[in-house]
Design an enzyme around this catalytic site. Structure first.
Site, short mmCIF file in Angstrom:
data_model
loop_
_atom_site.label_atom_id
_atom_site.label_comp_id
_atom_site.label_asym_id
_atom_site.label_seq_id
_atom_site.Cartn_x
_atom_site.Cartn_y
_atom_site.Cartn_z
N ASP A 1 0.88 -1.17 0.00
CA ASP A 1 0.00 0.00 0.00
C ASP A 1 0.92 1.22 0.00
O ASP A 1 2.05 1.17 0.48
CB ASP A 1 -0.94 -0.01 1.22
CG ASP A 1 -2.08 0.99 1.06
OD1 ASP A 1 -2.12 1.71 0.04
OD2 ASP A 1 -2.94 1.07 1.96
N ASP B 1 -7.72 -7.17 1.65
CA ASP B 1 -6.81 -7.21 2.79
C ASP B 1 -7.56 -6.59 3.95
O ASP B 1 -8.48 -5.80 3.74
CB ASP B 1 -5.54 -6.38 2.53
CG ASP B 1 -5.81 -4.90 2.69
OD1 ASP B 1 -6.42 -4.29 1.79
OD2 ASP B 1 -5.45 -4.33 3.75
#
Ligand code: PRF
Length: 376
Positions: free
Chosen positions: A92, A271
């Site tokens: 990320d 996620d």
């Protein structure tokens, strides 16, 4: 990277697919355990492989940049070599963390200025800088730098925020194209659809992201305080616009039921910190509902932790033992709960895939969502 849709469900938007990266194959729909600082909390890499059945894990740019830092990661030869996870990794961008964790943020034309939550030191994340850092970390899939708008933002705020995310996306793509992977394997850049809870903004955001022609696309800015039904509506709206032949990743979502609802609406990748964080607090997810292992009612229950479970800890240990470990604050409690919960999430998406392939996904999903809401 290659993505292949193997089967689309006839009664919903659910699909079973396969992503091939230079570090291995990912069968979708997939759940990706979160390894923020290069480690999945309380779970060793060997257990991620043998017990959990993880196929890809996450890392976080904000955290890894602050500690151990880009120099260390480069000298190690990238995150895969540094942490010993040989499979695919996704990072990320840190957009979410800069806005949720860092102190004294300031947005400038250049990017986001912030102070480290660790030592108060001053830093600047620009889209270019974030791309360079993600190149140095070396994940297989890297996320664009975005601003995640709060779920209760008004339309004017959400529009300003989206404009920023769109400008940053253009700069991310430019820098990504101008630079090469550092470690000899391919990296894919995924843009992120923002737009808060506003259909006009989400539509525009999804159209712009689709136009970018990336190897995969993500939906951000959900599960940030908006009602669950609104989240599902936004997923439906965005997925109708995002290309069907590219993987779709819903960021930071969610409960087991949220994941099944999103799979039904065409999402391929997930996620969430929930299985690990809630696990460390004593909450276990099972196919018959959730259990709180700190509850006294488990003190004399010598039956297996999860008789239907799919990893060794589920049958090896009793509920009474795990209850005792939580009460005694033994570190093993955190390990067992995290392994169980991650293995359950991976089992759940694997079952979803199996039922999509078998053609009975919607029937299976309806029954499972009901069971998941039980409290044991
Ligand atoms: N953007 C990024 N990471 C994220 C999110 C987002 O919107 C979310 C929101 N659920 C979780 N993680 N970059």
């Amino acid at each position: 990277m290659n993505f292949e849709v193997i089967q689309t469900d006839s009664r919903s938007k659910a699909r079973a697919g396969r992503i091939t990266t230079d570090h291995g194959v990912i069968e979708t729909p997939i759940f990706m355990p979160v390894g923020t600082q290069g480690a999945v909390k309380a779970v060793h890499m060997a257990e991620l492989q043998s017990e959990v059945g993880a196929q890809i894990i996450l890392g976080n740019t904000y955290h890894l940049y602050l500690r151990p830092g880009v120099d260390t990661l480069e000298r190690a030869g990238g995150l895969h070599r540094f942490n010993g996870w040989g499979g695919p990794i996704l990072t990320d961008s840190g957009g979410f963390q800069v806005f949720s964790l860092a102190d004294r943020r300031k947005l400038t034309a250049e990017g986001a200025e912030f102070r480290s939550h660790i030592d108060g030191s001053k830093h600047l994340f620009s889209p270019e800088r974030v791309m360079d850092i993600e190149r140095s970390i070396g994940a297989d899939i890297i996320m664009a730098f975005d601003e995640c708008c709060p779920g209760d933002a008004d339309h004017a705020y959400a529009e300003r925020s989206l404009k920023l995310t769109e400008q940053w996306l253009g700069r991310c793509i430019k820098r990504f194209k101008e630079t090469e992977p550092r470690y000899g394997y391919h990296q894919s850049l995924f843009p992120i659809v923002q737009g808060c809870v506003y259909p006009d903004l989400r539509t525009r955001a999804a159209e712009r992201v689709a136009e970018a022609g990336a190897e995969g696309n993500a939906i951000g800015g959900l599960s940030v305080g908006e009602p669950t039904e609104v989240m599902y509506e936004m997923i439906e709206l965005v997925n109708a616009i995002l290309p069907a032949d590219k993987p779709r990743y819903l960021m930071g979502v969610g409960t087991p039921a949220n994941i099944l609802e999103a799979i039904e609406r065409g999402v391929d990748m997930f996620d969430c910190i929930m299985p690990t964080r809630n696990g460390r607090n004593g909450q276990l997810f099972t196919a018959r509902g959730t259990m709180n292992m700190r509850n006294r009612k488990w003190a004399d229950d010598f039956s297996p932790i999860d008789p239907d479970g799919h990893c060794a800890v589920d049958l090896l240990h009793s509920r009474a033992y795990l209850h005792h470990l939580f009460r005694a604050e033994e570190l093993l409690a955190l390990q067992i709960a995290s392994i169980h919960n991650l293995a359950f999430y991976l089992w759940l998406v694997g079952e979803a895939r199996r039922h999509i392939l078998a053609g009975d996904f919607t029937t299976w999903k309806a029954g499972m969502v009901k069971q998941l809401s039980e409290r044991i």
